[in-house]
Structure formats: structure tokens, C-alpha cells
Design a protein around this motif. Structure first.
Motif, PDB file in Angstrom:
ATOM      1  N   ILE A   1     -19.004 -38.134 -27.621  1.00 26.05           N
ATOM      2  CA  ILE A   1     -19.727 -38.581 -26.435  1.00 26.05           C
ATOM      3  C   ILE A   1     -18.772 -39.369 -25.542  1.00 26.05           C
ATOM      4  N   GLY A   2     -19.082 -39.377 -24.242  1.00 29.15           N
ATOM      5  CA  GLY A   2     -18.285 -40.134 -23.286  1.00 29.15           C
ATOM      6  C   GLY A   2     -16.986 -39.469 -22.878  1.00 29.15           C
ATOM      7  N   LEU A   3     -16.780 -38.221 -23.308  1.00 28.66           N
ATOM      8  CA  LEU A   3     -15.510 -37.537 -23.044  1.00 28.66           C
ATOM      9  C   LEU A   3     -15.541 -36.688 -21.771  1.00 28.66           C
ATOM     10  N   GLN A   4     -16.722 -36.497 -21.200  1.00 32.78           N
ATOM     11  CA  GLN A   4     -16.890 -35.558 -20.093  1.00 32.78           C
ATOM     12  C   GLN A   4     -15.917 -35.763 -18.924  1.00 32.78           C
ATOM     13  N   PRO A   5     -15.668 -36.983 -18.441  1.00 32.36           N
ATOM     14  CA  PRO A   5     -14.762 -37.137 -17.289  1.00 32.36           C
ATOM     15  C   PRO A   5     -13.336 -36.666 -17.563  1.00 32.36           C
ATOM     16  N   GLN A   6     -12.922 -36.631 -18.819  1.00 34.36           N
ATOM     17  CA  GLN A   6     -11.553 -36.260 -19.150  1.00 34.36           C
ATOM     18  C   GLN A   6     -11.387 -34.796 -19.520  1.00 34.36           C
ATOM     19  N   ILE A   7     -12.491 -34.102 -19.725  1.00 31.67           N
ATOM     20  CA  ILE A   7     -12.414 -32.735 -20.230  1.00 31.67           C
ATOM     21  C   ILE A   7     -11.635 -31.786 -19.320  1.00 31.67           C
ATOM     22  N   PRO A   8     -11.820 -31.810 -17.981  1.00 28.90           N
ATOM     23  CA  PRO A   8     -11.020 -30.906 -17.142  1.00 28.90           C
ATOM     24  C   PRO A   8      -9.518 -31.072 -17.356  1.00 28.90           C
ATOM     25  N   ALA A   9      -9.053 -32.304 -17.456  1.00 29.18           N
ATOM     26  CA  ALA A   9      -7.622 -32.546 -17.677  1.00 29.18           C
ATOM     27  C   ALA A   9      -7.200 -32.083 -19.065  1.00 29.18           C
ATOM     28  N   LEU A  10      -8.042 -32.304 -20.055  1.00 33.34           N
ATOM     29  CA  LEU A  10      -7.703 -31.907 -21.416  1.00 33.34           C
ATOM     30  C   LEU A  10      -7.683 -30.388 -21.567  1.00 33.34           C
ATOM     31  N   LEU A  11      -8.574 -29.708 -20.868  1.00 34.30           N
ATOM     32  CA  LEU A  11      -8.618 -28.249 -20.942  1.00 34.30           C
ATOM     33  C   LEU A  11      -7.487 -27.585 -20.159  1.00 34.30           C
TER      34      LEU A  11
END
Length: 232
Positions: free
Chosen positions: A196-206
Motif C-alpha cells: 500500500i502507498g506505492l501508487q505515486p512511485q509505480i510509473p517510475a518503477l515500471l
């Protein structure tokens, strides 16, 4: 020394981890390596130059004890542990909230449920460590080795992972709100399923290399990309 004296010493010997805090003890320095003193009050026990390395001191009252020169490396404490006034527990090598443990070797250490909030673990060696359910809010992991570390269900809110090696780390169901993961050195095979709480970083991580995202984790039986896409 005679053979009989040696035999007598062996008969009287007891393992350090079985040592209990007895204020009237005449045995000094105290050797309580690995002892479990959780929730105990030791009174004015003389622990000068003693050895409490790896002892469990969570909830222990040491406020009246004499701790000058005592070895507290890797001893465990928490917010309920009481130390003498003016004692700098954060810099003594013990493990607990606010501890300064940069560069320390904690490979494969069992740290389940530990309170390490706001601790400094920069450049620490934590490969294979079990941090399941640990309180890791605000921890500085910058440059640490967390390969194959287990952080299932850990609270990592606001923790910093810049420059960390996160290969095959298990973050399943962890709270990564405001955690800095974008600048991690590598997250090949890491599992973020249920985070949880990871959504804002997901585009960069992907956007990281496919060799990291499409790496199969044989333990959790998942690709890194899988967990990130589900959390999106």
C-alpha cells in the motif's frame, strides 16, 4: 592451574544467555550475552565493563544500572526500555528506535517485529534479514544491501531506499507510503504484491530495465512487474 580446579570451574559454569540480573551478585563483569531480560527491572546492578551483546532488553528498566563500558552491540531495546539519564543508547551499537547502525553487519538477522523507527541503517548489510512486521518508519536505508531481505507487512512509511540493492527483497503487504524507492540501485526480482502507498512511485518503477521487472522470484513465484502492476 590443577586439573581439579579446572573441573570445578566447568561444573560451576553456566551459559551467558541464561544469566539473570541479580543485584547482589558478586560476579563481575557480568556476562549476559544473548540473555532475555525483557520487561525486567535490574535495579542498581553493576554492569560496568559487562557484556550484554545480543541481549533482549525490550521493556527492561536499566535506569539505575551502571553501564559504563558495557558492551551493548546488537542488544535489542524499544521505546519502553529505560536507560540511565544521559546514556546515549542510540550510539552504543544496540538495535532499536533511532539507533545509529550505519555500516553494521546484520546479514540473516531475525528482526521480526522490531521497532527501528527513525534508525540510521545507511550502508548496512541486511541481506537475508527477516524484518517481517517491523516498524521501519523514517528509517534511512540509503546504500544498504537488502538482497533477499524479508519485509512482509513492515511499516516503511517515509523510509529512504536510495542506492539500495533490493534484489529478491520480499515487500509483500508492506506499507510503503512516501518511501523513496525510485533511486534504488536494483530491485531485480523484488516482490511488491499487496503493498500500500506505492501508487505515486509505480510509473517510475515500471520504467526500470526489463531485466529487473521481468525477473522471476522463485520464493514468491512472481515477477517484479506483476506486483507493481497489481498495486497500480
Amino acid at each position: 592451574m590443577s586439573a581439579s580446579a579446572t573441573a570445578l570451574a566447568l561444573r560451576d559454569w553456566s551459559a551467558p544467555e541464561l544469566c539473570k540480573p541479580t543485584p547482589d551478585s558478586t560476579t563481575t563483569p557480568v556476562d549476559a550475552r544473548g540473555a532475555d531480560w525483557r520487561g525486567l527491572s535490574v535495579g542498581a546492578l553493576d554492569l560496568q565493563n559487562g557484556n550484554l551483546c545480543r541481549a533482549d532488553l525490550r521493556g527492561t528498566n536499566l535506569s539505575e544500572a551502571k553501564l559504563e563500558g558495557c558492551d551493548l552491540r546488537l542488544a535489542r531495546y524499544d521505546s519502553k526500555t529505560l536507560f540511565p539519564e544521559g546514556f546515549d543508547v542510540r550510539s552504543c551499537g544496540a538495535v532499536g528506535p533511532g539507533a545509529k547502525l550505519s555500516g553494521v553487519f546484520l546479514n540473516c538477522t531475525d528482526l521480526r517485529g522490531m521497532d527501528l523507527r527513525r534508525a540510521s541503517l545507511m550502508g548496512a548489510y541486511l541481506s537475508g534479514a527477516d524484518l517481517s512486521g517491523a516498524l521501519l518508519d523514517g528509517v534511512r536505508f540509503t546504500g544498504s544491501d537488502l538482497r533477499h531481505a524479508v519485509l512482509r507487512g513492515a511499516l516503511c512509511r517515509g523510509s529512504r531506499f536510495g542506492g539500495c540493492q533490493l534484489d529478491f527483497a520480499d515487500f509483500r503487504a508492506a506499507d510503503l507510503t512516501d518511501a523513496g524507492l525510485e533511486t534504488a540501485e536494483s530491485l531485480q526480482g523484488a516482490d511488491f504484491s499487496g503493498c500500500i502507498g506505492l501508487q505515486p512511485q509505480i510509473p517510475a518503477l515500471l520504467s526500470r530495465p526489463y531485466k529487473e521487472l521481468d525477473c522471476w522470484n522463485p520464493l514468491t513465484r512472481s515477477h517484479t512487474r506483476d506486483g507493481l502492476e497489481v498495486a497500480r
